[in-house]
Design an enzyme around this catalytic site. Structure first.
Site, PDB file in Angstrom:
ATOM      1  N   ARG A 102     -20.282  -9.515 -55.593  1.00 50.20           N
ATOM      2  CA  ARG A 102     -21.006  -8.271 -54.372  1.00 50.20           C
ATOM      3  C   ARG A 102     -20.069  -7.863 -54.199  1.00 50.20           C
ATOM      4  O   ARG A 102     -19.664  -7.086 -54.305  1.00 50.20           O
ATOM      5  CB  ARG A 102     -21.376  -9.524 -53.183  1.00 50.20           C
ATOM      6  CG  ARG A 102     -20.229  -9.441 -52.402  1.00 50.20           C
ATOM      7  CD  ARG A 102     -20.463  -9.930 -51.223  1.00 50.20           C
ATOM      8  NE  ARG A 102     -19.358 -10.402 -50.692  1.00 50.20           N
ATOM      9  CZ  ARG A 102     -18.454  -9.249 -49.734  1.00 50.20           C
ATOM     10  NH1 ARG A 102     -18.396  -8.417 -49.674  1.00 50.20           N
ATOM     11  NH2 ARG A 102     -17.423 -10.293 -49.273  1.00 50.20           N
ATOM     12  N   ASP A 205      -8.125  -2.651 -44.541  1.00 48.28           N
ATOM     13  CA  ASP A 205      -9.174  -3.319 -44.905  1.00 48.28           C
ATOM     14  C   ASP A 205     -10.290  -2.277 -44.167  1.00 48.28           C
ATOM     15  O   ASP A 205     -10.082  -0.661 -44.986  1.00 48.28           O
ATOM     16  CB  ASP A 205      -9.577  -3.859 -43.508  1.00 48.28           C
ATOM     17  CG  ASP A 205     -11.654  -5.064 -43.933  1.00 48.28           C
ATOM     18  OD1 ASP A 205     -12.096  -4.491 -44.461  1.00 48.28           O
ATOM     19  OD2 ASP A 205     -11.395  -6.375 -43.442  1.00 48.28           O
TER      20      ASP A 205
END
Length: 296
Positions: A102, A205
């Site tokens: 994804r 992140d």
């Protein structure tokens, strides 16, 4: 500096916060829940659900209420409906490098091109099948820019648009790179290590940029948001009351609030972090850079 709880959202993976200045509202996604979420200080929260997982978003210039999104099978234009669902119009399908992939982190450069990475959902496999794409208004397809990544993350652009940042969150990598960025052609060059996060607390992140050209990145697993100066020096680390902050974004009327989304992991004891999956606000004493809209 204490983090303020904005919303006990309990997101599985709260990602891609974007401050919408015209609405004075914060938008973000919960990837596994397939939702686009909105929070407004006086109106409260709202939510819309899509048919695929939504990984990252950016508002569309000249299309009020519409968003470009990286999802599972490609890039889509999303419009919230009054019934709580999302109308999704395909923009650019992508042939993933492997099954079970994804899209992940994404944002627009200063010229309004959408940059977005893909990853294998089975992170534990450590497969280097992740790719980085760019997509501009009017393109027929997304352009492959980089490969040999595991979990591309931490995309950001310097205030002058001449430096691009990219991280890889996988535990075996934990690096942030900087690139010279040709704003006219949308081409990154001269990849070099900006920060090695292996010796620092938390995996790299999602990221944000402030007006001083400093790079803010969530330290996933460490409950911290780090600020790095343009020369790659760790300037400060701010705590949030959860272990897995996922991405940060500047917002508020003066762009001086740092919003942080987070992850609520399943199957683990959350007694020490009951607010996992929440959205938080920090007041870092600096202002952010407005995020460009797609095609703007």
């Amino acid at each position: 500096m204490k983090a303020e709880l904005v919303l006990d959202a309990r997101n599985g993976t709260g990602e891609s916060p974007v401050w919408h200045a015209a609405e004075q509202a914060l938008y973000w996604v919960d990837i596994p829940a397939r939702t686009l979420n909105r929070w407004h200080a006086s109106e409260g929260p709202a939510q819309w659900r899509g048919d695929e997982m939504i990984a990252c978003i950016a508002p569309r210039a000249g299309q009020p209420g519409e968003w470009i999104a990286g999802m599972e099978s490609g890039l889509f234009s999303l419009r919230p409906r009054t019934d709580g669902t999302l109308a999704a119009t395909p923009l650019a399908p992508v042939a993933h490098a492997a099954p079970g992939m994804r899209f992940n982190d994404g944002r627009c450069d200063r010229q309004g091109r959408f940059w977005v990475g893909t990853m294998l959902m089975d992170m534990a496999a450590g497969a280097r099948v992740g790719r980085l794409y760019s997509y501009a208004q009017g393109d027929d397809s997304a352009t492959l820019r980089l490969d040999d990544l595991i979990v591309p993350n931490g995309l950001a652009f310097s205030p002058d648009g001449r430096t691009m940042y990219l991280s890889d969150s996988h535990p075996s990598v934990q690096a942030v790179w900087a690139f010279d960025y040709d704003a006219d052609t949308g081409t990154p060059r001269n990849q070099r290590l900006f920060v090695d996060m292996q010796p620092l607390p938390g995996r790299p992140d999602g990221a944000a940029m402030d007006v001083d050209g400093c790079y803010w990145i969530c330290g996933n697993d460490a409950g911290l948001v780090h600020r790095f100066t343009p020369d790659g020096r760790l300037d400060r680390s701010l705590a949030v009351p959860v272990k897995k902050p996922a991405m940060c974004a500047f917002g508020g009327p003066n762009l001086d609030t740092l919003f942080v989304t987070s992850i609520r992991p399943g199957g683990v004891d959350l007694s020490d972090q009951p607010l996992a999956g929440g959205v938080f606000a920090l007041r870092p004493g600096v202002t952010g850079v407005p995020e460009p809209a797609f095609g703007g």
